[in-house]
Design a protein around this motif. Structure first.
Motif, PDB file in Angstrom:
ATOM      1  N   THR A   1       0.807  -1.218   0.000  1.00 52.92           N
ATOM      2  CA  THR A   1       0.000   0.000   0.000  1.00 52.92           C
ATOM      3  C   THR A   1       0.839   1.266   0.000  1.00 52.92           C
ATOM      4  O   THR A   1       0.459   2.273  -0.613  1.00 52.92           O
ATOM      5  N   THR A   2       1.982   1.245   0.679  1.00 54.42           N
ATOM      6  CA  THR A   2       2.803   2.457   0.772  1.00 54.42           C
ATOM      7  C   THR A   2       3.875   2.534  -0.312  1.00 54.42           C
ATOM      8  O   THR A   2       4.666   3.470  -0.324  1.00 54.42           O
ATOM      9  N   SER A   3       3.890   1.573  -1.235  1.00 51.98           N
ATOM     10  CA  SER A   3       4.931   1.564  -2.268  1.00 51.98           C
ATOM     11  C   SER A   3       4.897   2.801  -3.173  1.00 51.98           C
ATOM     12  O   SER A   3       5.966   3.232  -3.640  1.00 51.98           O
ATOM     13  N   PRO A   4       3.736   3.427  -3.452  1.00 47.87           N
ATOM     14  CA  PRO A   4       3.784   4.646  -4.263  1.00 47.87           C
ATOM     15  C   PRO A   4       4.626   5.754  -3.647  1.00 47.87           C
ATOM     16  O   PRO A   4       5.187   6.592  -4.370  1.00 47.87           O
ATOM     17  N   ALA A   5       4.715   5.780  -2.316  1.00 47.14           N
ATOM     18  CA  ALA A   5       5.555   6.785  -1.668  1.00 47.14           C
ATOM     19  C   ALA A   5       7.026   6.548  -1.983  1.00 47.14           C
ATOM     20  O   ALA A   5       7.803   7.494  -2.167  1.00 47.14           O
ATOM     21  N   LEU A   6       7.417   5.278  -2.058  1.00 45.79           N
ATOM     22  CA  LEU A   6       8.813   4.970  -2.359  1.00 45.79           C
ATOM     23  C   LEU A   6       9.153   5.299  -3.811  1.00 45.79           C
ATOM     24  O   LEU A   6      10.261   5.764  -4.105  1.00 45.79           O
ATOM     25  N   THR A   7       8.207   5.051  -4.729  1.00 48.59           N
ATOM     26  CA  THR A   7       8.456   5.488  -6.106  1.00 48.59           C
ATOM     27  C   THR A   7       8.521   7.009  -6.170  1.00 48.59           C
ATOM     28  O   THR A   7       9.293   7.572  -6.957  1.00 48.59           O
ATOM     29  N   GLY A   8       7.738   7.666  -5.326  1.00 44.64           N
ATOM     30  CA  GLY A   8       7.802   9.122  -5.257  1.00 44.64           C
ATOM     31  C   GLY A   8       9.155   9.604  -4.767  1.00 44.64           C
ATOM     32  O   GLY A   8       9.697  10.591  -5.276  1.00 44.64           O
ATOM     33  N   ALA A   9       9.725   8.894  -3.786  1.00 44.73           N
ATOM     34  CA  ALA A   9      11.050   9.261  -3.289  1.00 44.73           C
ATOM     35  C   ALA A   9      12.081   9.152  -4.410  1.00 44.73           C
ATOM     36  O   ALA A   9      12.969  10.007  -4.549  1.00 44.73           O
ATOM     37  N   ALA A  10      11.963   8.100  -5.228  1.00 46.02           N
ATOM     38  CA  ALA A  10      12.882   7.937  -6.359  1.00 46.02           C
ATOM     39  C   ALA A  10      12.721   9.080  -7.363  1.00 46.02           C
ATOM     40  O   ALA A  10      13.712   9.585  -7.914  1.00 46.02           O
ATOM     41  N   LEU A  11      11.481   9.510  -7.605  1.00 43.30           N
ATOM     42  CA  LEU A  11      11.251  10.627  -8.519  1.00 43.30           C
ATOM     43  C   LEU A  11      11.826  11.928  -7.968  1.00 43.30           C
ATOM     44  O   LEU A  11      12.340  12.766  -8.720  1.00 43.30           O
ATOM     45  N   ALA A  12      11.738  12.114  -6.641  1.00 40.95           N
ATOM     46  CA  ALA A  12      12.317  13.310  -6.031  1.00 40.95           C
ATOM     47  C   ALA A  12      13.836  13.330  -6.203  1.00 40.95           C
ATOM     48  O   ALA A  12      14.436  14.378  -6.467  1.00 40.95           O
ATOM     49  N   VAL A  13      14.459  12.161  -6.069  1.00 36.25           N
ATOM     50  CA  VAL A  13      15.904  12.061  -6.306  1.00 36.25           C
ATOM     51  C   VAL A  13      16.222  12.374  -7.768  1.00 36.25           C
ATOM     52  O   VAL A  13      17.214  13.043  -8.084  1.00 36.25           O
ATOM     53  N   LEU A  14      15.355  11.875  -8.681  1.00 35.15           N
ATOM     54  CA  LEU A  14      15.530  12.205 -10.094  1.00 35.15           C
ATOM     55  C   LEU A  14      15.428  13.715 -10.307  1.00 35.15           C
ATOM     56  O   LEU A  14      16.206  14.297 -11.080  1.00 35.15           O
ATOM     57  N   GLY A  15      14.476  14.361  -9.622  1.00 37.86           N
ATOM     58  CA  GLY A  15      14.353  15.808  -9.714  1.00 37.86           C
ATOM     59  C   GLY A  15      15.617  16.513  -9.244  1.00 37.86           C
ATOM     60  O   GLY A  15      16.052  17.502  -9.849  1.00 37.86           O
ATOM     61  N   LEU A  16      16.209  16.003  -8.166  1.00 39.96           N
ATOM     62  CA  LEU A  16      17.482  16.553  -7.696  1.00 39.96           C
ATOM     63  C   LEU A  16      18.563  16.413  -8.758  1.00 39.96           C
ATOM     64  O   LEU A  16      19.379  17.318  -8.965  1.00 39.96           O
ATOM     65  N   GLY A  17      18.560  15.273  -9.439  1.00 41.71           N
ATOM     66  CA  GLY A  17      19.545  15.054 -10.500  1.00 41.71           C
ATOM     67  C   GLY A  17      19.377  16.037 -11.647  1.00 41.71           C
ATOM     68  O   GLY A  17      20.363  16.618 -12.132  1.00 41.71           O
ATOM     69  N   VAL A  18      18.134  16.246 -12.080  1.00 41.04           N
ATOM     70  CA  VAL A  18      17.879  17.194 -13.172  1.00 41.04           C
ATOM     71  C   VAL A  18      18.258  18.608 -12.740  1.00 41.04           C
ATOM     72  O   VAL A  18      18.862  19.372 -13.505  1.00 41.04           O
ATOM     73  N   ALA A  19      17.907  18.977 -11.498  1.00 35.68           N
ATOM     74  CA  ALA A  19      18.269  20.301 -10.983  1.00 35.68           C
ATOM     75  C   ALA A  19      19.783  20.468 -10.916  1.00 35.68           C
ATOM     76  O   ALA A  19      20.310  21.563 -11.167  1.00 35.68           O
ATOM     77  N   SER A  20      20.497  19.398 -10.596  1.00 35.07           N
ATOM     78  CA  SER A  20      21.964  19.461 -10.548  1.00 35.07           C
ATOM     79  C   SER A  20      22.551  19.666 -11.937  1.00 35.07           C
ATOM     80  O   SER A  20      23.513  20.433 -12.116  1.00 35.07           O
ATOM     81  N   VAL A  21      21.976  18.982 -12.929  1.00 37.19           N
ATOM     82  CA  VAL A  21      22.427  19.186 -14.316  1.00 37.19           C
ATOM     83  C   VAL A  21      22.177  20.627 -14.737  1.00 37.19           C
ATOM     84  O   VAL A  21      23.031  21.267 -15.369  1.00 37.19           O
ATOM     85  N   ALA A  22      21.005  21.158 -14.378  1.00 41.61           N
ATOM     86  CA  ALA A  22      20.686  22.546 -14.706  1.00 41.61           C
ATOM     87  C   ALA A  22      21.695  23.507 -14.070  1.00 41.61           C
ATOM     88  O   ALA A  22      22.136  24.476 -14.697  1.00 41.61           O
ATOM     89  N   TYR A  23      22.061  23.226 -12.827  1.00 39.15           N
ATOM     90  CA  TYR A  23      23.042  24.055 -12.128  1.00 39.15           C
ATOM     91  C   TYR A  23      24.396  23.997 -12.832  1.00 39.15           C
ATOM     92  O   TYR A  23      25.069  25.021 -13.022  1.00 39.15           O
ATOM     93  N   THR A  24      24.805  22.799 -13.255  1.00 36.51           N
ATOM     94  CA  THR A  24      26.084  22.639 -13.951  1.00 36.51           C
ATOM     95  C   THR A  24      26.086  23.382 -15.275  1.00 36.51           C
ATOM     96  O   THR A  24      27.071  24.051 -15.632  1.00 36.51           O
ATOM     97  N   VAL A  25      24.978  23.303 -16.011  1.00 41.11           N
ATOM     98  CA  VAL A  25      24.866  24.014 -17.286  1.00 41.11           C
ATOM     99  C   VAL A  25      24.983  25.514 -17.065  1.00 41.11           C
ATOM    100  O   VAL A  25      25.676  26.224 -17.801  1.00 41.11           O
ATOM    101  N   ASP A  26      24.302  26.011 -16.029  1.00 42.74           N
ATOM    102  CA  ASP A  26      24.371  27.443 -15.733  1.00 42.74           C
ATOM    103  C   ASP A  26      25.785  27.875 -15.387  1.00 42.74           C
ATOM    104  O   ASP A  26      26.258  28.929 -15.834  1.00 42.74           O
ATOM    105  N   ARG A  27      26.472  27.069 -14.588  1.00 38.53           N
ATOM    106  CA  ARG A  27      27.842  27.409 -14.193  1.00 38.53           C
ATOM    107  C   ARG A  27      28.765  27.471 -15.407  1.00 38.53           C
ATOM    108  O   ARG A  27      29.617  28.361 -15.521  1.00 38.53           O
ATOM    109  N   ARG A  28      28.589  26.523 -16.324  1.00 38.42           N
ATOM    110  CA  ARG A  28      29.443  26.508 -17.513  1.00 38.42           C
ATOM    111  C   ARG A  28      29.166  27.701 -18.415  1.00 38.42           C
ATOM    112  O   ARG A  28      30.071  28.239 -19.052  1.00 38.42           O
TER     113      ARG A  28
END
Length: 405
Positions: free
Chosen positions: A355-382
């Protein structure tokens, strides 16, 4: 803060109410129209489809119009859509009316965010956006429960009459409080300029962060009722109160995010996504007792909506020459996150992970969001770092014979 932000918040309150109230009225609508609950659920999808299509489309076709006029026109379309919903004789016409009601949603928030930030100094831009979004989060605390009760006691059609009245109040507020553009102010960028903004990689990375980050929220929130009843042991009658607690958390997170983002936009975004990942990862533990489950619902709202204003402002800054279309596209991204997150969370349930497994997939998506935000930060720095070997000589006289790179 300018009083004009109140007019934007009133419009946001009406939009938030009509967006979420259908979930509570599905049984009443299905019974009255003699359709199944799953068929009535398509009314939610029709609204979301209207948002996704209408956000960039209406922002593009109104690119050269006065933003004050655009906002009033969008709320007029909102009133028409909800009035037609109240008068719809059958399921087909109600589907069309819900689609029409969704069309102005994204463009209103997109253009509204541009107007809100134009009325305040740079150091208060995020707070101005958060105050507009305040209407949306308060709708989850007061608007949706009140509209649901109205529909249950007076009939679901009365709900849409009431929402139409909110829309009319918003139009009056916009007319009275939003200042007219000055004759010497810079003209809107126009359709070509707005479309050019979407060719920017940083804009698409910002939109991708929105889809992943809010997909994380909706992966869990779409299935919050079975989590609260089956895992935490709440009675179904308590779910409405718990969803209001989510609204309280979302309101607090929205205001906090606006204040923090004015000091550090990226810091607030990274912190919010990391907090969201942590809360969702802890959901299986939080859902083991009623008190901790209630706390988890509040924390989920806070962590998710801390990122709302920073994400909106980041998209606008990346498309600063023509922000209306990009800002509206971010609202379409929110709704894509809604649909995509719910689908991914459903896959985890269908696979039998609990029943609570959707929350864990959500946690994985939040980590993915962090990854995309990190790429955006790197692009801006360059992009901000000058190429190696380039000599900056803006204030030092250049020696004779110096080489130009």
């Amino acid at each position: 803060m300018p009083l004009a932000l109140l007019a934007l918040a009133v419009g946001a309150f009406g939009i938030g109410t009509t967006e979420f109230v259908m979930m509570g009225l599905l049984p009443d609508v299905a019974d009255d129209l003699h359709i199944s609950i799953p068929a009535a659920g398509h009314l939610v999808s029709a609204y979301a489809l209207g948002v996704v299509i209408g956000a960039p489309l209406l922002a593009a076709v109104t690119a050269r119009m006065s933003r004050r006029t655009v906002l009033m026109g969008l709320m007029g379309l909102f009133v028409v859509g909800n009035a037609l919903s109240a008068l719809a004789p059958g399921n087909g016409s109600l589907l069309a009316a819900r689609f029409l009601s969704g069309l102005p949603h994204g463009a209103f928030f997109g253009v509204g965010a541009v107007v809100a930030t134009s009325m305040v100094p740079p150091e208060r831009k995020a707070r101005s956006v958060s105050l507009m979004f305040l209407g949306l989060t308060v709708a989850n605390i007061a608007g949706v429960p009140a509209a649901t009760l109205m529909g249950q006691h007076l009939g679901w059609r009365a709900t849409f009459v009431g929402v139409s009245a909110i829309g009319l109040a918003a139009i009056a507020s916009l007319a009275l409080l939003i200042p007219r553009e000055r004759a010497h102010s810079a003209p809107p960028a126009g359709l070509r300029g707005e479309l050019a903004a979407l060719r920017s990689l940083p804009v698409w990375l910002a939109l991708g962060t929105t889809v992943a980050g809010f997909g994380a929220l909706f992966s869990a929130y779409s299935y919050i009722t079975p989590m609260l009843t089956d895992a935490a042991g709440f009675a179904e009658t308590n779910v409405t109160l718990l969803l209001a607690l989510f609204g309280v958390g979302a309101t607090a997170g929205n205001l906090l995010g606006g204040r923090l983002a004015d000091h550090s936009l990226r810091g607030t975004l990274f912190g919010g996504l990391a907090s969201l990942a942590a809360v969702l990862a802890l959901f299986p533990l939080l859902m083991r007792a009623e008190w901790s489950a209630a706390l988890g619902v509040v924390l989920l709202g806070m962590a998710a909506f801390v990122t709302g204003s920073p994400l909106q402002l980041m998209v606008m800054e990346k498309a600063s020459a023509a922000p209306s279309l990009a800002s509206s596209a971010n609202q379409a991204a929110f709704n894509l996150a809604n649909a995509g997150g719910a689908w991914i969370g459903g896959l985890a349930l269908a696979a039998g992970f609990g029943t609570t497994s959707p929350a864990l997939t959500g946690a994985a998506l939040a980590v993915l969001g962090l990854g995309v935000a990190s790429v955006a930060y790197t692009v801006d720095r360059r992009r901000q770092t000058p190429p190696v070997g380039r000599v900056v000589t803006s204030h030092v006289p250049e020696p004779s014979g110096a080489l130009h790179h």
